[in-house]
Design a protein around this motif. Structure first.
Motif, PDB file in Angstrom:
ATOM      1  N   TYR A  41       0.831  -1.203   0.000  1.00 19.67           N
ATOM      2  CA  TYR A  41       0.000   0.000   0.000  1.00 19.67           C
ATOM      3  C   TYR A  41       0.872   1.262   0.000  1.00 19.67           C
ATOM      4  O   TYR A  41       0.620   2.199  -0.759  1.00 19.67           O
ATOM      5  N   LEU A  42       1.898   1.262   0.851  1.00 22.66           N
ATOM      6  CA  LEU A  42       2.767   2.440   0.935  1.00 22.66           C
ATOM      7  C   LEU A  42       3.544   2.687  -0.358  1.00 22.66           C
ATOM      8  O   LEU A  42       3.900   3.828  -0.650  1.00 22.66           O
ATOM      9  N   THR A  44       2.322   2.634  -3.223  1.00 24.16           N
ATOM     10  CA  THR A  44       1.455   3.429  -4.094  1.00 24.16           C
ATOM     11  C   THR A  44       0.868   4.652  -3.400  1.00 24.16           C
ATOM     12  O   THR A  44       0.250   5.491  -4.051  1.00 24.16           O
ATOM     13  N   HIS A  45       1.030   4.733  -2.066  1.00 27.31           N
ATOM     14  CA  HIS A  45       0.503   5.861  -1.295  1.00 27.31           C
ATOM     15  C   HIS A  45       1.572   6.351  -0.292  1.00 27.31           C
ATOM     16  O   HIS A  45       1.362   6.311   0.917  1.00 27.31           O
ATOM     17  N   GLU A  47       2.582   9.122   0.770  1.00 21.19           N
ATOM     18  CA  GLU A  47       2.298  10.293   1.602  1.00 21.19           C
ATOM     19  C   GLU A  47       1.237  10.035   2.665  1.00 21.19           C
ATOM     20  O   GLU A  47       0.902  10.944   3.426  1.00 21.19           O
ATOM     21  N   ASP A  48       0.716   8.836   2.752  1.00 24.90           N
ATOM     22  CA  ASP A  48      -0.346   8.498   3.707  1.00 24.90           C
ATOM     23  C   ASP A  48       0.265   8.352   5.102  1.00 24.90           C
ATOM     24  O   ASP A  48       0.874   7.337   5.424  1.00 24.90           O
TER      25      ASP A  48
END
Length: 100
Positions: A41-42, A44-45, A47-48
């Motif tokens: 997940y990180l 592709t994301h 900045e989350d």
């Protein structure tokens, strides 16, 4: 499961008694799986911030689970062997009944 446990995450029936080694190994495997999942997940994301905080919590849980297992049963991976003697193969291998 690699430790020889009979657990089945998809089958929600009550599980039979599992030795402490299997319970600790399951905690290591499940936490490691969750880390792999959040890392995907990180990727592709990036900045989350909530996902990053979740990863940090999982990482701490994972390290703690590994430490508890290794203190009780020895190293989980060959790179974790420490000390003055080679203790990687002191216990029976799983196919010799060592993990049951």
């Amino acid at each position: 499961m690699a430790c020889g446990c009979n657990g089945n995450a998809q089958n929600q029936q009550p599980q039979p008694y599992q030795p402490q080694s299997c319970q600790l190994a399951r905690q290591v495997y499940e936490t490691g799986f969750a880390i792999d999942d959040i890392l995907l997940y990180l990727d592709t994301h990036p900045e989350d911030t909530q996902a990053m905080a979740y990863y940090q919590r999982l990482r701490q849980l994972y390290q703690s689970a590994i430490q508890m297992y290794e203190q009780a049963y020895g190293p989980l991976s060959i790179t974790q062997v420490t000390g003055d003697t080679w203790n990687w193969i002191q216990n029976p291998w799983p196919w010799e009944g060592g993990a049951n």
